[in-house]
Design an enzyme around this catalytic site. Structure first.
Site, mmCIF file in Angstrom:
data_model
loop_
_atom_site.group_PDB
_atom_site.id
_atom_site.type_symbol
_atom_site.label_atom_id
_atom_site.label_comp_id
_atom_site.label_asym_id
_atom_site.label_seq_id
_atom_site.Cartn_x
_atom_site.Cartn_y
_atom_site.Cartn_z
ATOM 1 C CG HIS A 74 -1.700 -1.129 1.536
ATOM 2 N ND1 HIS A 74 -2.987 -1.277 0.886
ATOM 3 C CD2 HIS A 74 -1.306 -2.400 2.188
ATOM 4 C CE1 HIS A 74 -3.497 -2.370 1.463
ATOM 5 N NE2 HIS A 74 -2.639 -2.954 2.145
ATOM 6 N N PRO A 294 -3.452 -1.036 19.430
ATOM 7 C CG PRO A 294 -5.204 -2.692 18.794
ATOM 8 C CD PRO A 294 -4.528 -1.954 19.973
ATOM 9 C CE LYS A 298 4.622 2.493 13.328
ATOM 10 N NZ LYS A 298 4.161 1.721 12.091
HETATM 11 C C1 PHB Z 1 -5.021 -5.638 11.347
HETATM 12 O O1 PHB Z 1 -5.278 -6.613 12.014
HETATM 13 O O2 PHB Z 1 -4.931 -5.761 9.946
HETATM 14 C C2 PHB Z 1 -4.678 -4.413 11.562
HETATM 15 C C3 PHB Z 1 -4.705 -3.973 12.946
HETATM 16 C C4 PHB Z 1 -4.153 -2.839 13.441
HETATM 17 C C5 PHB Z 1 -3.979 -1.848 12.722
HETATM 18 C C6 PHB Z 1 -3.980 -2.052 11.148
HETATM 19 C C7 PHB Z 1 -4.297 -3.082 10.763
HETATM 20 O O3 PHB Z 1 -3.521 -0.663 13.289
#
Ligand code: PHB
Ligand code: APR
Length: 393
Positions: A74, A294, A298
């Protein structure tokens, strides 16, 4: 039974397995002690966004093939805000680094595959793991396996056993300082075998935060902010989809393809850091030393950068007798950790509706989004951090 190795690694999640693999590439022996079975470890569903630096490291460690075949690249991520225009936070434009969607489960599977191929030693269902003499020159780990007591002598111990592990708790409490924030909400996440929207999209809405993400062309991952006392049973799929769609602008909501969930779980959000990440011959890496909410994805990337610093330090010690990197490990790792802790805290605050949030705060947040939207410089600052800061030399 008595065993000996150079590095005893507690925990066979991504941090422990990657460390074991990279040490092997550097000619150093290790044993991984994992409390669960491999099947259990591979069943856990975790985040799925990799920084370019993580991708480069995995490729250099011979783990790039599946990543390049299955990962989705992306230009960055999107932030959408109620009825305002979507904002692309372009890490590609502002930091020269794209982002990858690739599930942690796939990476862990690859790590198990290469460790098994290379004859690596991973002890599953290692019970009652205890660390001994970590402040001396000859540390030991004891554990039970299949009813038998075992002792593993080693030169160093790597504590890669996650937030609830035994390693961090083996450091005398007076010698660790912890920093913590618990957030007054959780994320309710689902996985569904439906075509994803195709981008990572963070949404702020008066009803709460939502996130659209993906694993592959037929596997979608979505989250919504929920209250801490939410019960999964109150969230049948239909209710989840309905709530999710309400939190995205209509142009995105109509692209969400719904279907039965194959996994559904609620996770609390927390920031946590333990300092220092070393005590004597014990070195902490990954979730054992720090947790980030989340928002920003990171956690896995930090586990990877800790492992990069730690394997380099251990290899320098064993190859050249040089302890300079071992001695600077904690400070170096923590600089990067705090950068990510700060970013995920900032994004968490901006994008979620706090239970006590008043109209003043909501306006301040909307103004912050408007500023981001209008200022390429503000976008560049956010993009640079989302892309991940470089590893220190
Ligand atoms: C995901 O599980 O794809 C995911 C989790 C937290 C994020 C972005 C993607 O900040
Ligand atoms: N003895 C042995 N193993 C243990 C013990 C113990 N006492 N306690 C925990 N473990 C194991 C867990 O079963 C788990 O497999 O340690 C492993 C830790 O793995 P993770 O929790 O995945 O942590 P880490 O490898 O640091 O990876 C960080 O995982 O939680 C996500 O968001 C986080 O993506 C990040 C990544």
């Amino acid at each position: 039974m008595q065993q000996r190795t150079q590095v005893a690694i507690i925990g066979g999640g991504p941090a422990g397995l990657l460390l074991s693999h990279m040490l092997h590439l550097g000619g150093i022996k290790s044993v991984v002690l994992e409390r669960q079975t491999k099947a259990y470890v591979l069943k856990r569903i975790r985040a799925g966004v990799l920084e370019y630096g993580s991708v480069k490291l995995l490729r250099n460690a011979g783990l790039g093939e599946r990543l390049d075949r299955e990962g989705h690249v992306h230009d960055g991520c999107f932030i959408v805000w109620q009825d305002r225009e979507p904002l692309l936070v372009s890490t590609k434009e502002h930091a020269g680094k794209p982002m990858w969607s690739h599930g942690q489960t796939a990476i862990t599977e690859e790590l198990y595959r290469v460790r098994e191929r290379d004859g690596g030693s991973i002890v599953e269902e290692a019970d009652n793991v205890r660390l001994h003499d970590i402040d001396g020159a000859a540390p030991k780990v004891t554990y039970d396996w299949n009813g038998e007591s075992r002792t593993l002598s080693c030169d160093f111990i790597a504590g890669c056993d996650g937030f609830h592990g035994v390693s961090r708790r083996s450091i005398p409490a007076s010698l660790v300082r912890t920093f913590e924030r618990a957030y007054p909400f959780g994320w309710l996440g689902i996985m569904s075998e439906t075509p994803p929207v195709g981008e990572v999209i963070y949404a702020r809405h008066a009803r709460g935060f939502a996130l659209a993400s993906l694993r592959n062309p037929m596997l979608s991952r979505y989250y919504i902010q929920c209250s801490l006392d939410s019960d999964i049973a109150e969230w049948p799929d239909e209710r989840f989809w309905d709530e999710l769609k309400q939190r995205f602008p209509p142009g995105i909501a109509e692209k969400i393809v719904t279907g039965p969930s194959i996994e559904k779980s609620i996770a609390p959000l927390r920031s946590f850091v333990a300092e220092p990440m070393r005590y004597g011959r014990l070195f902490l890496a990954g979730d054992a030393a720090h947790i980030v909410p989340p928002t920003g994805a990171k956690g896995l990337n930090l586990a990877i950068s800790d492992v990069f610093y730690l394997q380099r330090a251990l290899i320098e010690h064993f190859r050249n007798g040089d302890d300079q990197y071992l001695d600077s490990y904690s400070d170096m790792a923590l600089r990067r950790v705090w950068g990510a802790v700060r970013l995920s805290w900032q994004l968490t605050k901006l994008l979620h509706v706090f239970p006590d949030e008043d109209a003043f705060e909501s306006r301040i947040k909307a103004s912050e989004f408007d500023y981001l939207q209008a200022s390429p410089k503000a976008q560049a600052a956010l993009a640079e951090q989302y892309a991940g800061l470089p590893f220190e030399e």
